[in-house]
Motif scaffolding. Structure first.
Motif, PDB file in Angstrom:
ATOM      1  N   ASN A 179       1.020  -1.219   0.306  1.00  0.00           N
ATOM      2  CA  ASN A 179       0.093   0.180  -0.115  1.00  0.00           C
ATOM      3  C   ASN A 179       0.783   1.307  -0.047  1.00  0.00           C
ATOM      4  O   ASN A 179       0.493   2.420   0.440  1.00  0.00           O
ATOM      5  CB  ASN A 179      -1.124  -0.113   1.226  1.00  0.00           C
ATOM      6  CG  ASN A 179      -0.032   0.144   2.503  1.00  0.00           C
ATOM      7  OD1 ASN A 179       1.038  -0.231   2.722  1.00  0.00           O
ATOM      8  ND2 ASN A 179      -0.872   0.227   3.647  1.00  0.00           N
ATOM      9  N   SER A 209      -7.870  -1.273  -1.492  1.00  0.00           N
ATOM     10  CA  SER A 209      -9.103  -1.679  -1.889  1.00  0.00           C
ATOM     11  C   SER A 209      -9.406  -1.459  -3.493  1.00  0.00           C
ATOM     12  O   SER A 209     -10.348  -1.797  -3.838  1.00  0.00           O
ATOM     13  CB  SER A 209      -9.935  -0.628  -1.100  1.00  0.00           C
ATOM     14  OG  SER A 209      -9.736   0.817  -1.369  1.00  0.00           O
ATOM     15  N   THR A 210      -8.736  -0.721  -4.059  1.00  0.00           N
ATOM     16  CA  THR A 210      -8.487  -0.629  -5.646  1.00  0.00           C
ATOM     17  C   THR A 210      -8.232  -1.942  -6.360  1.00  0.00           C
ATOM     18  O   THR A 210      -8.238  -1.964  -7.601  1.00  0.00           O
ATOM     19  CB  THR A 210      -8.053   0.770  -5.997  1.00  0.00           C
ATOM     20  OG1 THR A 210      -6.668   0.507  -5.660  1.00  0.00           O
ATOM     21  CG2 THR A 210      -8.645   1.753  -5.232  1.00  0.00           C
ATOM     22  N   PRO A 266      -7.547  -6.088  -7.238  1.00  0.00           N
ATOM     23  CA  PRO A 266      -8.359  -7.233  -7.210  1.00  0.00           C
ATOM     24  C   PRO A 266      -8.323  -8.030  -6.026  1.00  0.00           C
ATOM     25  O   PRO A 266      -7.338  -7.949  -5.401  1.00  0.00           O
ATOM     26  CB  PRO A 266      -7.740  -8.117  -8.488  1.00  0.00           C
ATOM     27  CG  PRO A 266      -7.025  -7.006  -9.253  1.00  0.00           C
ATOM     28  CD  PRO A 266      -6.543  -5.929  -8.523  1.00  0.00           C
ATOM     29  N   GLY A 267      -9.381  -8.987  -5.801  1.00  0.00           N
ATOM     30  CA  GLY A 267      -9.358  -9.493  -4.479  1.00  0.00           C
ATOM     31  C   GLY A 267      -8.446 -10.506  -4.027  1.00  0.00           C
ATOM     32  O   GLY A 267      -7.786 -10.177  -3.147  1.00  0.00           O
ATOM     33  N   TRP A 268      -7.933 -11.280  -5.186  1.00  0.00           N
ATOM     34  CA  TRP A 268      -6.781 -12.059  -5.048  1.00  0.00           C
ATOM     35  C   TRP A 268      -5.442 -11.297  -4.644  1.00  0.00           C
ATOM     36  O   TRP A 268      -4.632 -11.842  -3.888  1.00  0.00           O
ATOM     37  CB  TRP A 268      -6.477 -12.915  -6.060  1.00  0.00           C
ATOM     38  CG  TRP A 268      -6.372 -12.287  -7.523  1.00  0.00           C
ATOM     39  CD1 TRP A 268      -7.148 -11.941  -8.633  1.00  0.00           C
ATOM     40  CD2 TRP A 268      -4.953 -11.821  -8.066  1.00  0.00           C
ATOM     41  NE1 TRP A 268      -6.441 -11.012  -9.485  1.00  0.00           N
ATOM     42  CE2 TRP A 268      -5.050 -11.143  -9.014  1.00  0.00           C
ATOM     43  CE3 TRP A 268      -3.510 -12.107  -7.544  1.00  0.00           C
ATOM     44  CZ2 TRP A 268      -4.106 -10.541  -9.830  1.00  0.00           C
ATOM     45  CZ3 TRP A 268      -2.485 -11.485  -8.106  1.00  0.00           C
ATOM     46  CH2 TRP A 268      -2.762 -10.862  -9.504  1.00  0.00           C
ATOM     47  N   GLN A 326      -5.183  -8.331  -3.230  1.00  0.00           N
ATOM     48  CA  GLN A 326      -5.391  -7.772  -1.901  1.00  0.00           C
ATOM     49  C   GLN A 326      -5.141  -8.668  -0.888  1.00  0.00           C
ATOM     50  O   GLN A 326      -4.461  -8.338   0.189  1.00  0.00           O
ATOM     51  CB  GLN A 326      -7.110  -7.347  -1.848  1.00  0.00           C
ATOM     52  CG  GLN A 326      -7.260  -6.004  -2.288  1.00  0.00           C
ATOM     53  CD  GLN A 326      -8.917  -5.734  -2.131  1.00  0.00           C
ATOM     54  OE1 GLN A 326      -9.289  -5.699  -0.988  1.00  0.00           O
ATOM     55  NE2 GLN A 326      -9.477  -5.175  -2.988  1.00  0.00           N
ATOM     56  N   ALA A 327      -5.482  -9.989  -0.922  1.00  0.00           N
ATOM     57  CA  ALA A 327      -5.072 -11.153  -0.025  1.00  0.00           C
ATOM     58  C   ALA A 327      -3.600 -11.139   0.248  1.00  0.00           C
ATOM     59  O   ALA A 327      -3.078 -11.241   1.303  1.00  0.00           O
ATOM     60  CB  ALA A 327      -5.482 -12.495  -0.427  1.00  0.00           C
ATOM     61  N   ASN A 347      -2.213  -7.190   1.691  1.00  0.00           N
ATOM     62  CA  ASN A 347      -2.795  -6.954   2.731  1.00  0.00           C
ATOM     63  C   ASN A 347      -1.901  -7.600   4.023  1.00  0.00           C
ATOM     64  O   ASN A 347      -2.128  -7.067   5.359  1.00  0.00           O
ATOM     65  CB  ASN A 347      -4.366  -7.075   3.254  1.00  0.00           C
ATOM     66  CG  ASN A 347      -5.290  -6.125   2.737  1.00  0.00           C
ATOM     67  OD1 ASN A 347      -4.786  -5.172   2.354  1.00  0.00           O
ATOM     68  ND2 ASN A 347      -6.391  -6.585   2.056  1.00  0.00           N
TER      69      ASN A 347
END
Length: 286
Positions: free
Chosen positions: A220, A226-227, A229-231, A233-234, A237
Motif C-alpha cells: 500500500n 481496496s482498489t 483485485p481480491g486475489w 488484496q489477500a 494486506n
C-alpha cells in the motif's frame, strides 16, 4: 682492567642484563591478559568500521541522498494528479510509504558489503579475533542504521518542502522513523544471509532485487489496496511492507495504530530469529 665474556661473546655484565628466552616467556605469561571486549563493545567497534568505510568512499551515500529525492519528486508529480486529484493531497499519503520503500530497498547493500569483505579475505581475520562471534555481522547492520536515518531525514526534508505536513508533529515523525529503522535492521539479516551464500556481489544484488521489488511494489505504498483485485488484496494486506507502511503513515498522522505496530515488530522479530540464525550458521561454517 680486563672484561670477561661469556660463550656468546657478550660481556658478562651485558649477558646478565639481557633476559634469556625462558625468562622472557615467564615474564609474558605472568602478565595479565587484557579483558575480552563485551558483545556490545565489539559490535559497536565493527559498526564504527562500517561508518569509516562510508567516510573514505562518500559516493556510497548517493543511494541515501539523490535516490530518495528522485523517488519523492518523480512519484509525486507523475502520479499525484492522476491518483489523488492533486499533488498536495497525494504527498500526504505517498511520503510515509515512499519513505518505507526507499529505506527498505537500501538494506540490500548490507549483503553486498558482506560479500565484498568475504571476497577480499577480511572475514578470515575476523574469525581469529577473540570477540563475540556475531559482532562482525551485527556491526554491519549497526553501521547501516546511519544510512537509514540519513535517508529518512533527506526524504522528510524534501517532502516538507513540497507540501507534506505530518499531523503527528515531531513525536509522530520520530516514532515512525524509529519503527522503520528497527524493521530495516531486522530485514537486513536476509541480505547478510545472501551475502554469505552467494559467490559474487552481482549475484547478491540480483537476488535482492528479485525479493525487494515484489515486496515493495505489491503493497500500500502508492495506492489503497481496496482498489486492487481480491486475489491481490489477500497478498498485499498481509505483506510485511504493507503493515510497516500503514504503521509509519498513521504514526506520522498523529494516531497510534497498535495492530500495525505489533505486526511490524512481529515481522522484525521473525526476521532476526530465522535469518539471523541461518546467517550465523553460514558464518561459522564459511
Amino acid at each position: 682492567m680486563t672484561t670477561t665474556t661469556d660463550r656468546t661473546g657478550l660481556p658478562e655484565d651485558a649477558a646478565l642484563a639481557a633476559p634469556d628466552a625462558e625468562s622472557l616467556a615467564a615474564l609474558l605469561v605472568g602478565q595479565e591478559r587484557p579483558p575480552r571486549p563485551s558483545a556490545l563493545s565489539a559490535s559497536l567497534t565493527f559498526g564504527w568500521r562500517a561508518m569509516l568505510k562510508i567516510k573514505h568512499v562518500p559516493e556510497q551515500l548517493f543511494d541515501v541522498t539523490a535516490f530518495p529525492i528522485m523517488m519523492v519528486l518523480m512519484y509525486t508529480y507523475l502520479f499525484g494528479g492522476a491518483l489523488a486529484g492533486s499533488t498536495e493531497e497525494y504527498i500526504q499519503f505517498l511520503l510515509p510509504g515512499i519513505l518505507v520503500m526507499s529505506v527498505v530497498m537500501i538494506t540490500m547493500y548490507t549483503g553486498v558489503a558482506v560479500n565484498t569483505d568475504i571476497t577480499k579475505g577480511v572475514f578470515d581475520r575476523f574469525r581469529t579475533l577473540p570477540v563475540w562471534r556475531p559482532a562482525a555481522m551485527v556491526g554491519y547492520l549497526l553501521g547501516d542504521v546511519l544510512r537509514y536515518v540519513l535517508a529518512s531525514a533527506v526524504m522528510l526534508t524534501v517532502g516538507m518542502m513540497i507540501g507534506y505536513r505530518p499531523d503527528g508533529g515531531p513525536v509522530g515523525v520520530l516514532a515512525g522513523v524509529a519503527l522503520l529503522v528497527v524493521f530495516s535492521f531486522a530485514f537486513s539479516w536476509i541480505w547478510t544471509m545472501f551475502g554469505l551464500m552467494l559467490r559474487t556481489e552481482k549475484s547478491v544484488m540480483g537476488v535482492s532485487m528479485m525479493v525487494i521489488f515484489p515486496l515493495t511494489f505489491l503493497s500500500n505504498v502508492f495506492v489503497d489496496p481496496s482498489t486492487m483485485p481480491g486475489w491481490l488484496q489477500a497478498f498485499v494486506n498481509n505483506s510485511p511492507v504493507t503493515h510497516l507502511a500503514s504503521a509509519v503513515r498513521e504514526l506520522m498522522a498523529g494516531e497510534w495504530p497498535a495492530t500495525e505496530i505489533a505486526w511490524s515488530l512481529g515481522w522484525s522479530a521473525l526476521f532476526v530469529v530465522v535469518f539471523g540464525s541461518v546467517t550465523m550458521r553460514l558464518y561459522n561454517r564459511k
